[in-house]
Design an enzyme around this catalytic site. Structure first.
Site, PDB file in Angstrom:
ATOM      1  N   LYS A 255      -5.919   0.409   3.128  1.00 14.13           N
ATOM      2  CA  LYS A 255      -5.935   0.190   1.680  1.00 14.13           C
ATOM      3  C   LYS A 255      -6.365  -1.239   1.354  1.00 14.13           C
ATOM      4  O   LYS A 255      -7.225  -1.459   0.500  1.00 14.13           O
ATOM      5  CB  LYS A 255      -4.559   0.476   1.074  1.00 14.13           C
ATOM      6  CG  LYS A 255      -4.547   0.419  -0.457  1.00 14.13           C
ATOM      7  CD  LYS A 255      -3.149   0.549  -1.012  1.00 14.13           C
ATOM      8  CE  LYS A 255      -2.410  -0.772  -0.949  1.00 14.13           C
ATOM      9  NZ  LYS A 255      -1.132  -0.768  -1.691  1.00 14.13           N
TER      10      LYS A 255
ATOM     11  N   ASP B 181      -3.607   3.861  -3.615  1.00 17.51           N
ATOM     12  CA  ASP B 181      -2.198   3.440  -3.651  1.00 17.51           C
ATOM     13  C   ASP B 181      -1.374   4.548  -4.287  1.00 17.51           C
ATOM     14  O   ASP B 181      -1.866   5.661  -4.511  1.00 17.51           O
ATOM     15  CB  ASP B 181      -2.049   2.111  -4.402  1.00 17.51           C
ATOM     16  CG  ASP B 181      -2.365   2.240  -5.897  1.00 17.51           C
ATOM     17  OD1 ASP B 181      -2.834   3.323  -6.335  1.00 17.51           O
ATOM     18  OD2 ASP B 181      -2.141   1.268  -6.622  1.00 17.51           O
TER      19      ASP B 181
END
Length: 214
Positions: free
Chosen positions: A124, A142
């Site tokens: 991420k 997320d």
């Protein structure tokens, strides 16, 4: 989990997002690629606002790996102790600085594999840096994007990797660069976890979420 929306519906959704905000921005404050990497790494299990508050002074005095390394682990801790898991994060920041200096000449690499090899940098974080700094259409999934993707049907998936793939596969190319910012902001301010603000939602009529609020 909602069913995957058709291409035409997703195109309309992102057309509305773009009309409302053509150039969405991430909310983590940074001054260069290095401070962006550090900020995103620090944001794990923390809010962007909390990270920004802690890093403003830190980045003012240490905006390069060399300056951060000179501060040392305890010096970093002094600035970030308001952030969750600050001791471990400070340790990773110092290790990250050493690797950037020793292996990359103090520069942040522009490949996902190289970024993910850095301490405290997962997929991420790497995708955020690739997108925001290097202009690549990488999708950083997320909790907000995972929720919005599954609720709406824009990008349903059982885990973050599946949602990331669904965004890459189903969001039209013209929207890929800003897709994750539009989705994060939508999830952060409109499609919130407990009681989504459906009455203020730009895409309410296109969304598959069954428990819409007024």
């Amino acid at each position: 989990m909602a069913k995957q929306l058709p291409y035409s519906t997703i195109h309309e959704i992102f057309s509305r997002f773009r009309a409302a905000e053509a150039e969405p921005k991430g909310e983590l404050e940074h001054v260069n690629a290095f401070t962006l990497v550090v900020a995103v790494a620090l944001s794990a299990q923390a809010t962007d606002a909390g990270v920004n508050k802690a890093t403003r002074e830190l980045f003012r005095i240490a905006d390069t790996p060399e300056k951060m390394l000179a501060l040392g682990e305890e010096g970093v801790i002094e600035h970030i102790r308001t952030i969750g898991l600050y001791r471990n994060k400070a340790k990773n920041v110092i290790k990250l600085c050493r690797i950037l200096i020793d292996e990359y000449g103090g520069e942040v690499p522009s490949s996902r594999a190289a970024l993910q090899s850095l301490p405290g940098v997962g997929r991420k974080t790497a995708n955020v840096v690739l997108n925001m700094w290097f202009g690549q259409p990488a999708q950083a999934v997320d909790t907000h994007i995972f929720r919005v993707g599954n609720r709406t049907g824009i990008a349903p998936g059982k885990d973050v990797d599946a949602v990331e793939r669904a965004i890459e596969d189903h969001v039209p190319a013209e929207f890929q660069q800003h897709a994750h910012h539009w989705l994060i902001l939508h999830g952060r301010y409109i499609c919130v976890a407990r009681k989504p603000k459906c009455g203020a939602c730009l895409i309410r009529d296109l969304c598959q979420y069954e428990d819409k609020t007024e």
